[in-house]
Design a protein around this motif. Structure first.
Motif, PDB file in Angstrom:
ATOM      1  N   LEU A 193       0.830  -1.213   0.000  1.00 21.25           N
ATOM      2  CA  LEU A 193       0.000   0.000   0.000  1.00 21.25           C
ATOM      3  C   LEU A 193       0.858   1.253   0.000  1.00 21.25           C
ATOM      4  CD1 LEU A 193      -2.721  -1.163   2.473  1.00 21.25           C
ATOM      5  CD2 LEU A 193      -3.171  -0.208   0.251  1.00 21.25           C
ATOM      6  N   VAL A 194       1.923   1.234   0.795  1.00 17.47           N
ATOM      7  CA  VAL A 194       2.790   2.408   0.843  1.00 17.47           C
ATOM      8  C   VAL A 194       3.540   2.557  -0.475  1.00 17.47           C
ATOM      9  CG1 VAL A 194       4.654   3.509   2.106  1.00 17.47           C
ATOM     10  CG2 VAL A 194       2.942   2.232   3.326  1.00 17.47           C
ATOM     11  N   MET A 195       3.880   1.432  -1.095  1.00 20.97           N
ATOM     12  CA  MET A 195       4.505   1.521  -2.412  1.00 20.97           C
ATOM     13  C   MET A 195       3.560   2.193  -3.410  1.00 20.97           C
ATOM     14  SD  MET A 195       6.247  -2.234  -2.456  1.00 20.97           S
ATOM     15  CE  MET A 195       7.121  -2.190  -3.987  1.00 20.97           C
ATOM     16  N   PHE A 196       2.272   1.868  -3.288  1.00 19.28           N
ATOM     17  CA  PHE A 196       1.281   2.525  -4.162  1.00 19.28           C
ATOM     18  C   PHE A 196       1.250   4.028  -3.912  1.00 19.28           C
ATOM     19  CE2 PHE A 196      -0.863  -1.104  -5.919  1.00 19.28           C
ATOM     20  CZ  PHE A 196      -1.368  -0.554  -7.076  1.00 19.28           C
ATOM     21  N   LEU A 202       8.389  13.148   2.162  1.00 21.28           N
ATOM     22  CA  LEU A 202       9.300  12.419   3.044  1.00 21.28           C
ATOM     23  C   LEU A 202       8.522  11.626   4.084  1.00 21.28           C
ATOM     24  CD1 LEU A 202      12.162  14.999   3.606  1.00 21.28           C
ATOM     25  CD2 LEU A 202      12.307  12.806   2.450  1.00 21.28           C
ATOM     26  N   GLY A 203       7.417  12.199   4.558  1.00 20.47           N
ATOM     27  CA  GLY A 203       6.612  11.494   5.543  1.00 20.47           C
ATOM     28  C   GLY A 203       6.010  10.218   4.991  1.00 20.47           C
ATOM     29  N   VAL A 204       5.586  10.258   3.712  1.00 19.94           N
ATOM     30  CA  VAL A 204       5.022   9.052   3.100  1.00 19.94           C
ATOM     31  C   VAL A 204       6.063   7.941   3.100  1.00 19.94           C
ATOM     32  CG1 VAL A 204       4.181   8.080   0.937  1.00 19.94           C
ATOM     33  CG2 VAL A 204       3.366  10.284   1.685  1.00 19.94           C
ATOM     34  N   VAL A 205       7.305   8.305   2.780  1.00 17.73           N
ATOM     35  CA  VAL A 205       8.335   7.274   2.667  1.00 17.73           C
ATOM     36  C   VAL A 205       8.792   6.803   4.040  1.00 17.73           C
ATOM     37  CG1 VAL A 205      10.638   6.808   1.779  1.00 17.73           C
ATOM     38  CG2 VAL A 205       9.046   8.166   0.452  1.00 17.73           C
ATOM     39  N   ARG A 248       6.227   4.716   9.521  1.00 12.18           N
ATOM     40  CA  ARG A 248       6.119   3.268   9.682  1.00 12.18           C
ATOM     41  C   ARG A 248       4.677   2.797   9.508  1.00 12.18           C
ATOM     42  NH1 ARG A 248      10.731   0.953  12.130  1.00 12.18           N
ATOM     43  NH2 ARG A 248      12.438   2.221  11.370  1.00 12.18           N
ATOM     44  N   ASN A 249       3.748   3.629   9.950  1.00 12.92           N
ATOM     45  CA  ASN A 249       2.335   3.248   9.948  1.00 12.92           C
ATOM     46  C   ASN A 249       1.693   3.667   8.629  1.00 12.92           C
ATOM     47  OD1 ASN A 249      -0.443   3.091  10.444  1.00 12.92           O
ATOM     48  ND2 ASN A 249      -0.105   3.354  12.634  1.00 12.92           N
ATOM     49  N   PRO A 250       1.041   2.753   7.909  1.00 14.88           N
ATOM     50  CA  PRO A 250       0.438   3.130   6.614  1.00 14.88           C
ATOM     51  C   PRO A 250      -0.606   4.226   6.727  1.00 14.88           C
ATOM     52  CG  PRO A 250       0.558   0.761   6.817  1.00 14.88           C
ATOM     53  CD  PRO A 250       0.957   1.311   8.147  1.00 14.88           C
ATOM     54  N   VAL A 251      -1.323   4.297   7.852  1.00 20.36           N
ATOM     55  CA  VAL A 251      -2.319   5.363   8.001  1.00 20.36           C
ATOM     56  C   VAL A 251      -1.630   6.720   8.038  1.00 20.36           C
ATOM     57  CG1 VAL A 251      -4.127   6.270   9.467  1.00 20.36           C
ATOM     58  CG2 VAL A 251      -3.883   3.820   9.183  1.00 20.36           C
ATOM     59  N   HIS A 252      -0.499   6.802   8.758  1.00 14.96           N
ATOM     60  CA  HIS A 252       0.247   8.056   8.790  1.00 14.96           C
ATOM     61  C   HIS A 252       0.755   8.389   7.394  1.00 14.96           C
ATOM     62  CE1 HIS A 252       1.167   7.221  13.313  1.00 14.96           C
ATOM     63  NE2 HIS A 252      -0.098   7.467  13.076  1.00 14.96           N
ATOM     64  N   ALA A 253       1.199   7.371   6.672  1.00 16.70           N
ATOM     65  CA  ALA A 253       1.680   7.619   5.304  1.00 16.70           C
ATOM     66  C   ALA A 253       0.570   8.198   4.442  1.00 16.70           C
ATOM     67  CB  ALA A 253       2.211   6.325   4.708  1.00 16.70           C
ATOM     68  N   ALA A 254      -0.653   7.675   4.599  1.00 14.54           N
ATOM     69  CA  ALA A 254      -1.773   8.189   3.801  1.00 14.54           C
ATOM     70  C   ALA A 254      -2.062   9.644   4.165  1.00 14.54           C
ATOM     71  CB  ALA A 254      -3.003   7.322   4.016  1.00 14.54           C
ATOM     72  N   PHE A 280      -7.547   4.547  -0.318  1.00 16.82           N
ATOM     73  CA  PHE A 280      -6.388   3.960   0.355  1.00 16.82           C
ATOM     74  C   PHE A 280      -6.711   3.643   1.808  1.00 16.82           C
ATOM     75  CE2 PHE A 280      -3.474   5.615  -2.953  1.00 16.82           C
ATOM     76  CZ  PHE A 280      -2.755   4.460  -3.131  1.00 16.82           C
ATOM     77  N   LEU A 281      -7.261   4.643   2.509  1.00 16.88           N
ATOM     78  CA  LEU A 281      -7.552   4.445   3.929  1.00 16.88           C
ATOM     79  C   LEU A 281      -8.570   3.335   4.121  1.00 16.88           C
ATOM     80  CD1 LEU A 281      -7.639   8.102   5.232  1.00 16.88           C
ATOM     81  CD2 LEU A 281      -6.039   6.322   5.850  1.00 16.88           C
TER      82      LEU A 281
END
Lengths: 106, 196
Positions: free
Chosen positions: A35-38, B18-21, B24-30, B68-69
């Motif tokens: 998902l993060v890769m997406f 940078l935050g997306v990459v 650690r948590n996918p929700v934070h990345a979104a 995504f979420l």
């Protein structure tokens, strides 16, 4: 103040787009969560959109903004299919990391 | 005013990227992705792309991120992933490749041809009696790009059918997850296509 007198040319936008694209590319290469890769792919698409709009401004032609719409459509289609694939994988494997997909090797 | 806005939006965009990459948590990345998308929308506004900025906020920052979420919550993958690599030296190699890519892009962005001559024909951003930004985009979209516009509708239909076929739950309720997916998959796909 000198900052207010600075003229923001399209080179500024192109440099920013290059940085965002690079961050997205490194993210795709380093992250393991699909998902993060997406999301990183979305970052790269946005960087390309930004440079399209910057060129539309620089060349004074609205075509660059029209191309952004097509990029948006392709991104939406890609997200729909990609998330469906992730859901299908997750249903079988209970994980969604790229390392779990090594079974796709021939 | 415009330089200040540019640097603020650029900082928000870069920090979000940078935050997306790094999150650690996918929700934070979104959520960092939302920050980046809104920053890019502000940058669109600074470049007289009002319609694109609005679409960016409505479609990208809203619909796609919500999708995504939704998948993150549906799958319950909102826990931190392990950062260890199975391939040794993957992370340093990826960062080195990223630095090379950035240098290449910066060299290209500074080149002469990248900021070349304006096109002779075509709808300009201002003037010429074409109306506002929306009218200009619509004029180009429905004249020069009409064929591509129609093709995108086919693309969207294919994507929707593909997503439905892929995400469809195979077998009956309560069937084991690893049950082999048999011939009913193809039948259902054909039925979906017929319905569309």
């Amino acid at each position: 103040m000198t900052l207010a007198a600075l003229e923001i040319t399209s080179s500024y936008y192109l440099v920013l787009a290059a940085m965002v694209f690079t961050i997205g590319a490194v993210g795709v290469l380093t992250r393991r969560n699909v998902l993060v890769m997406f999301m990183c792919v979305e970052l790269m698409l946005n960087a390309v959109n930004l440079s399209f709009v910057a060129f539309a401004r620089a060349l004074d032609d609205v075509t660059g903004q029209v191309i952004v719409f097509f990029v948006l459509v392709v991104a939406a289609a890609e997200v729909a299919v990609g998330l469906a694939i992730i859901v299908a994988i997750f249903r079988r494997r209970r994980h969604a990391t790229a390392d779990d997909l090594r079974a796709l090797r021939g | 005013m415009i330089p200040v806005l540019f640097f603020l939006a650029a900082a928000a965009t870069l920090a979000g990227a940078l935050g997306v990459v790094l999150a650690r948590n996918p929700v934070h990345a979104a959520l960092f992705l939302v920050q980046t998308l809104i920053g890019v929308a502000v940058l669109f506004l600074l470049q007289d792309a009002e319609l694109v900025a609005a679409v960016q906020v409505i479609v990208y920052a809203s619909a796609i991120v919500v999708l995504f979420l939704f998948v993150i919550m549906l799958l319950g993958v909102d826990r931190a992933e392990s950062m260890e690599d199975r391939v040794p030296y993957q992370r340093p190699a990826a960062i080195a490749l990223g630095v090379i890519l950035l240098v290449e892009l910066l060299v290209l962005a500074g080149h002469e041809w990248a900021t070349g001559q304006p096109t002779a024909s075509g709808v300009p951003l201002e003037g010429g009696g074409f109306g506002g930004n929306v009218e200009r985009v619509a004029r180009v979209l429905f004249t020069d790009f009409l064929w591509a516009f129609e093709i995108t509708s086919v693309l969207l239909v294919i994507a929707v059918v593909g997503a439905v076929v892929l995400a469809r739950r195979s077998g009956q309720r309560g069937a084991p997850i690893d049950a082999p997916e048999g011939a009913d998959e193809g039948d259902a796909g054909a039925a979906e296509e017929a319905r569309v």
